[in-house]
Design a protein around this motif. Structure first.
Motif, PDB file in Angstrom:
ATOM      1  N   LEU A 160     -79.450  49.578  70.699  1.00 13.59           N
ATOM      2  CA  LEU A 160     -80.438  48.575  70.590  1.00 13.59           C
ATOM      3  C   LEU A 160     -79.665  48.347  72.573  1.00 13.59           C
ATOM      4  O   LEU A 160     -79.306  47.916  72.978  1.00 13.59           O
ATOM      5  CB  LEU A 160     -80.012  48.016  69.579  1.00 13.59           C
ATOM      6  CG  LEU A 160     -79.731  47.578  68.542  1.00 13.59           C
ATOM      7  CD1 LEU A 160     -78.347  47.782  67.481  1.00 13.59           C
ATOM      8  CD2 LEU A 160     -80.510  46.579  67.301  1.00 13.59           C
ATOM      9  N   ASP A 161     -81.594  48.164  72.654  1.00 13.16           N
ATOM     10  CA  ASP A 161     -82.036  47.620  73.903  1.00 13.16           C
ATOM     11  C   ASP A 161     -82.618  45.965  73.917  1.00 13.16           C
ATOM     12  O   ASP A 161     -84.069  45.892  73.397  1.00 13.16           O
ATOM     13  CB  ASP A 161     -82.364  48.211  75.086  1.00 13.16           C
ATOM     14  CG  ASP A 161     -81.120  49.308  75.428  1.00 13.16           C
ATOM     15  OD1 ASP A 161     -80.007  48.979  76.050  1.00 13.16           O
ATOM     16  OD2 ASP A 161     -81.517  50.617  74.873  1.00 13.16           O
ATOM     17  N   LEU A 162     -82.063  45.176  74.391  1.00 12.74           N
ATOM     18  CA  LEU A 162     -82.833  43.610  73.554  1.00 12.74           C
ATOM     19  C   LEU A 162     -83.243  42.951  75.366  1.00 12.74           C
ATOM     20  O   LEU A 162     -82.100  42.925  76.278  1.00 12.74           O
ATOM     21  CB  LEU A 162     -81.715  43.187  73.343  1.00 12.74           C
ATOM     22  CG  LEU A 162     -82.669  41.311  72.966  1.00 12.74           C
ATOM     23  CD1 LEU A 162     -84.028  41.588  72.440  1.00 12.74           C
ATOM     24  CD2 LEU A 162     -81.742  41.183  71.758  1.00 12.74           C
ATOM     25  N   THR A 163     -84.574  42.649  75.336  1.00 12.63           N
ATOM     26  CA  THR A 163     -84.052  41.916  76.989  1.00 12.63           C
ATOM     27  C   THR A 163     -85.000  40.587  76.586  1.00 12.63           C
ATOM     28  O   THR A 163     -85.778  40.728  75.465  1.00 12.63           O
ATOM     29  CB  THR A 163     -85.089  42.385  77.479  1.00 12.63           C
ATOM     30  OG1 THR A 163     -85.582  43.946  78.229  1.00 12.63           O
ATOM     31  CG2 THR A 163     -86.443  41.772  78.656  1.00 12.63           C
ATOM     32  N   VAL A 164     -83.687  39.862  76.929  1.00  9.96           N
ATOM     33  CA  VAL A 164     -84.978  37.853  76.509  1.00  9.96           C
ATOM     34  C   VAL A 164     -85.036  37.266  77.206  1.00  9.96           C
ATOM     35  O   VAL A 164     -84.465  37.276  78.810  1.00  9.96           O
ATOM     36  CB  VAL A 164     -83.273  37.600  75.492  1.00  9.96           C
ATOM     37  CG1 VAL A 164     -83.900  35.747  75.250  1.00  9.96           C
ATOM     38  CG2 VAL A 164     -83.109  38.252  74.049  1.00  9.96           C
ATOM     39  N   PRO A 165     -86.157  36.292  77.450  1.00  8.57           N
ATOM     40  CA  PRO A 165     -86.711  35.865  78.425  1.00  8.57           C
ATOM     41  C   PRO A 165     -85.607  34.992  78.831  1.00  8.57           C
ATOM     42  O   PRO A 165     -84.999  33.775  78.621  1.00  8.57           O
ATOM     43  CB  PRO A 165     -87.549  35.787  78.801  1.00  8.57           C
ATOM     44  CG  PRO A 165     -88.249  35.342  77.032  1.00  8.57           C
ATOM     45  CD  PRO A 165     -86.956  36.384  76.880  1.00  8.57           C
ATOM     46  N   ALA A 166     -85.298  34.491  80.529  1.00  7.94           N
ATOM     47  CA  ALA A 166     -84.440  33.022  80.566  1.00  7.94           C
ATOM     48  C   ALA A 166     -85.208  31.227  80.624  1.00  7.94           C
ATOM     49  O   ALA A 166     -86.447  31.987  79.773  1.00  7.94           O
ATOM     50  CB  ALA A 166     -84.298  33.679  82.540  1.00  7.94           C
ATOM     51  N   GLY A 167     -84.166  31.111  80.012  1.00 12.07           N
ATOM     52  CA  GLY A 167     -84.471  29.752  78.864  1.00 12.07           C
ATOM     53  C   GLY A 167     -84.737  30.211  77.675  1.00 12.07           C
ATOM     54  O   GLY A 167     -84.759  29.123  76.638  1.00 12.07           O
ATOM     55  N   CYS A 168     -84.270  31.133  77.513  1.00 12.77           N
ATOM     56  CA  CYS A 168     -84.165  31.665  75.901  1.00 12.77           C
ATOM     57  C   CYS A 168     -83.095  31.825  75.213  1.00 12.77           C
ATOM     58  O   CYS A 168     -82.070  32.231  75.950  1.00 12.77           O
ATOM     59  CB  CYS A 168     -85.101  32.225  75.444  1.00 12.77           C
ATOM     60  SG  CYS A 168     -87.213  32.037  75.669  1.00 12.77           S
ATOM     61  N   VAL A 169     -82.300  31.770  74.397  1.00 10.12           N
ATOM     62  CA  VAL A 169     -81.682  32.079  73.909  1.00 10.12           C
ATOM     63  C   VAL A 169     -81.866  32.421  72.394  1.00 10.12           C
ATOM     64  O   VAL A 169     -82.219  31.833  71.432  1.00 10.12           O
ATOM     65  CB  VAL A 169     -80.407  30.990  73.752  1.00 10.12           C
ATOM     66  CG1 VAL A 169     -78.661  31.245  72.542  1.00 10.12           C
ATOM     67  CG2 VAL A 169     -79.651  30.256  73.698  1.00 10.12           C
TER      68      VAL A 169
END
Length: 746
Positions: free
Chosen positions: A701-710
């Protein structure tokens, strides 16, 4: 959205009686001219605030700035929307010419309330607006409907080029003989009511484009016409364009190729070479130009695509082509059913039915940018601003000729599928504070029997709408299209879902008394529903006297509202594998219920089985009903059929918000028998992306989460031993692995 955001420094304008050509139920068009004098340099931004009944085009110094401005009337039963238009790029110091084409629908509809008088308001903070001149526009006429169109306020529009009266939108045009526009006091003060801001940008308009394919079709009925049939790349909102060399007085019509279309367009030529952009958008995948044979040399045919001002940013792909195509068709269907409101369909009625809107608003965050939130906000505000004095919510609204409560649909708006889903996607707390009282008021309308169930509405089953002074009014116990619908348990389940939605809002607003009251009611209702409707012999929840197999819709609602317990799951799964009665509207909830009881493979199998005919039928959008329906499959562009888009993104890819505004989200892939998943969406903080692939019994898996989110990454559906872990957003891709057995189909 701020109520009454500006104080008028200008007055509403209306054409005097001498310029009216009013006919009952027929549109009228007017040309307005005025000047706007600015001292000194032009500041940026320099804005106009414009409101209209019903639509307008704006020219500044001869340049078209807004095409089809304004929203259909109806922020409230008496109110009007206004636009804020930045025109600084078209202005000059000194005198500027403003020209407006005003279209007045002059009729009620399922998406518009007519004020009774054409109206225009143009307001500016800077400079001085002159007295306005107005002229009835002689080129436009009523072109008649293809089918019965009482649901639509829009008319088929005709344009007669022989009646043109010069370059009237340009500076220097002599309008001295035109009439002076009346002010609101003369026209009838208060006709257009309170003002509300539009809430999102003007429509998207493309440059003129060539059709994918054009062909001249031979007539077989002996008429003396040439038919040019043109294919668009997909079902779109668009306006046709034609360039011809011909004599004056030739009538050219365009019609889209679907039997539920209600509108066409007509053009009557002037002498010589001319290019015409047909006013009034239509939609479809094919369009036919009907041209008298022998008199016209067609130089070109093109189209201009238009639509709601949101871009496609999300996506979904998997190891199954049918599911991928279903997701794409759902996306296209959603977009073509968005404009002034969420529409059930853009061809037949353009009406914002509340149950349709609930299915649509859940799709929005997974495929469109955040501009689309504005239409969800508008639709929910309208629902509660149109609440009747007796507390009843109804739809569609805005409206001018339909006041029918559909209890199941209204309960869906109040449920977590409606208001609460919007809040989780946006964090718009002001919405909750504004409409909670209306939500609770509607819930409190319902009365209860001694056995703990709701009093069924309407009291007499099969009650039909009543026509009072031309308005359909009453209560319609519609649950779904199709047959063998077990209405009473379905409506009880919808009430539980609605109460859960109101409870969530009450908790968020810390209304402890309401929380306690609703919690007790929910406990009582769930127990009453189990006692009254669970039938072990039939293996499902059924009402007394329901002689058929348990209704698949009802079983799904019982799971989703928390009535069904773990011990019921195997019996209900058997129903889902044997009973397929729901239309595409309710099918979404059945599939969601199958995922909820831990059967992703069987849910995907049913999804592929049920939607195959909608995927493989050749259209770019989803039909209202199954194509094999015994009566009529309905419209070919009905976004309530797009529920699988939400499920594929939120459940199969497993990406959904845990806290309002996506501050915290969960990523819980539930692939069933899929071996690849790719999904992305735009959260308020930025893009969320997931790629997951099964490689040699290991998920990568490759996951991208934006800054400001958990993000809570929960891989337990891939590996039952995997523990959830928190991923802090950085905006960069992060990699994960877990072992899993190879999934198999059931």
């Amino acid at each position: 959205m701020k109520d009454n955001e500006f104080t008028l420094s200008a007055e509403w304008l209306s054409p005097p009686a001498s310029e009216r050509r009013q006919r009952v139920g027929s549109n009228e068009w007017f040309a307005f001219r005025g000047t706007w004098t600015l001292k000194g340099a032009v500041a940026a931004p320099t804005e106009l605030r414009i409101a209209a009944d019903s639509k307008y085009d704006l020219y500044v110094n001869g340049q078209l700035v807004v095409r089809e401005g304004g929203l259909k009337r109806g922020p409230t039963p008496t109110g009007t929307y206004y636009d804020v238009v930045d025109v600084s790029g078209q202005l000059q110091a000194g005198v500027n010419t403003l020209a407006v084409v005003l279209q007045y629908f002059g009729r009620q509809g399922f998406s518009h309330r007519d004020s009774g008088t054409p109206g225009l308001l143009v307001d500016a903070d800077a400079g001085v607006l002159s007295q306005w001149k107005v002229k009835h526009h002689p080129c436009y006429f009523d072109a008649g409907y293809v089918n019965d169109a009482y649901r639509l306020p829009e008319n088929s529009i005709g344009y007669d080029a022989r009646q043109e009266f010069g370059e009237w939108t340009q500076p220097g045009f002599d309008d001295s003989a035109w009439a002076t526009a009346e002010t609101a006091a003369a026209a009838g003060e208060g006709l257009w009511g309170e003002l509300y801001p539009r809430g999102f940008p003007q429509w998207f308009w493309s440059e003129p484009q060539d059709y994918v394919q054009t062909r001249e079709v031979r007539n077989t009925n002996g008429d003396d016409f040439t038919y040019i049939q043109c294919d668009l790349p997909h079902n779109a909102q668009f306006v046709p364009v034609i360039e011809v060399d011909t004599k004056a007085g030739i009538r050219i019509t365009v019609t889209v190729g679907q039997d539920t279309n209600n509108i066409n367009s007509t053009y009557i030529t002037k002498e010589g070479v001319q290019r015409h952009i047909f006013p009034g958008w239509i939609n479809g995948e094919t369009v036919t130009y009907k041209i008298p044979s022998g008199w016209v040399k067609v130089l070109s045919v093109q189209y201009i695509e238009t639509g709601y001002p949101a871009a496609f940013v999300g996506d979904f792909a998997s190891s199954n082509e049918l599911l991928d195509t279903l997701w794409e068709k759902s996306k296209r269907t959603l977009y073509v059913t968005m404009r002034d409101t969420f529409m059930d369909c853009p061809c037949r009625e353009r009406a914002q039915w509340p149950g349709d809107m609930v299915v649509q608003l859940a799709q929005v965050p997974y495929c469109l940018d955040r501009t689309a939130d504005g239409l969800v906000q508008k639709g929910l505000y309208e629902t509660f601003r149109w609440q009747m004095e007796n507390g009843i919510l109804y739809g569609p609204v805005p409206e001018g000729n339909w006041r029918m409560e559909l209890p199941a649909q209204m309960l869906s708006v109040v449920s977590a599928y409606g208001v609460w889903t919007y809040y989780m996607n946006t964090g718009d707390r002001r919405m909750l504070e504004s409409i909670y009282a209306g939500m609770k008021r509607y819930l409190d309308l319902w009365q209860f029997q001694e056995n703990g169930l709701i009093v069924y509405r309407p009291a007499a089953k099969g009650e039909v709408p009543v026509n009072i002074d031309g308005v359909e009014t009453g209560t319609w116990d519609w649950i779904d299209w199709g047959h063998r619908i077990d209405c009473e348990p379905a409506l009880n389940a919808w009430f539980v879902l609605a109460a859960e939605g109101v409870l969530s809002v009450a908790r968020e607003l810390r209304l402890s008394a309401d929380v306690a009251e609703i919690t007790i009611r929910l406990e009582q209702m769930r127990e009453a529903i189990r006692e009254q409707y669970w039938n072990p012999e039939k293996g499902g929840f059924v009402s007394k006297g329901f002689e058929f197999m348990p209704d698949d819709r009802v079983q799904a609602l019982m799971i989703l509202c928390g009535v069904a317990e773990a011990e019921h799951s195997s019996a209900l799964l058997k129903v889902f594998n044997q009973v397929e009665q729901a239309c595409p509207y309710m099918e979404k909830y059945i599939l969601e219920a199958m995922f909820a009881i831990g059967e992703p493979v069987q849910a995907l199998n049913r999804m592929r089985r049920r939607y195959r005919s909608l995927v493989e039928n050749g259209n770019s959008t989803l039909w209202e009903r199954w194509p094999e329906a015994s009566d009529h499959p309905g419209t070919i562009n009905h976004s309530w059929s797009g529920g699988p888009l939400t499920l594929l993104s939120s459940v199969v890819a497993g990406i959904r918000p845990l806290e309002p505004g996506w501050r915290k989200l969960i990523v819980q892939p539930t692939p069933g028998d899929l071996t690849q998943i790719r999904c992305s969406l735009q959260a308020p903080q930025g893009m969320v992306r997931l790629e997951a692939e099964l490689v040699e019994r290991n998920w990568q898996l490759d996951l991208t989460v934006p800054a400001g989110c958990v993000a809570v990454l929960d891989l337990s559906k891939l590996d039952s031993q995997a523990a959830p872990q928190e991923v802090t957003g950085t905006g960069e891709s992060q990699s994960f692995r877990c072992a899993a057995p190879v999934p198999t189909s059931v």
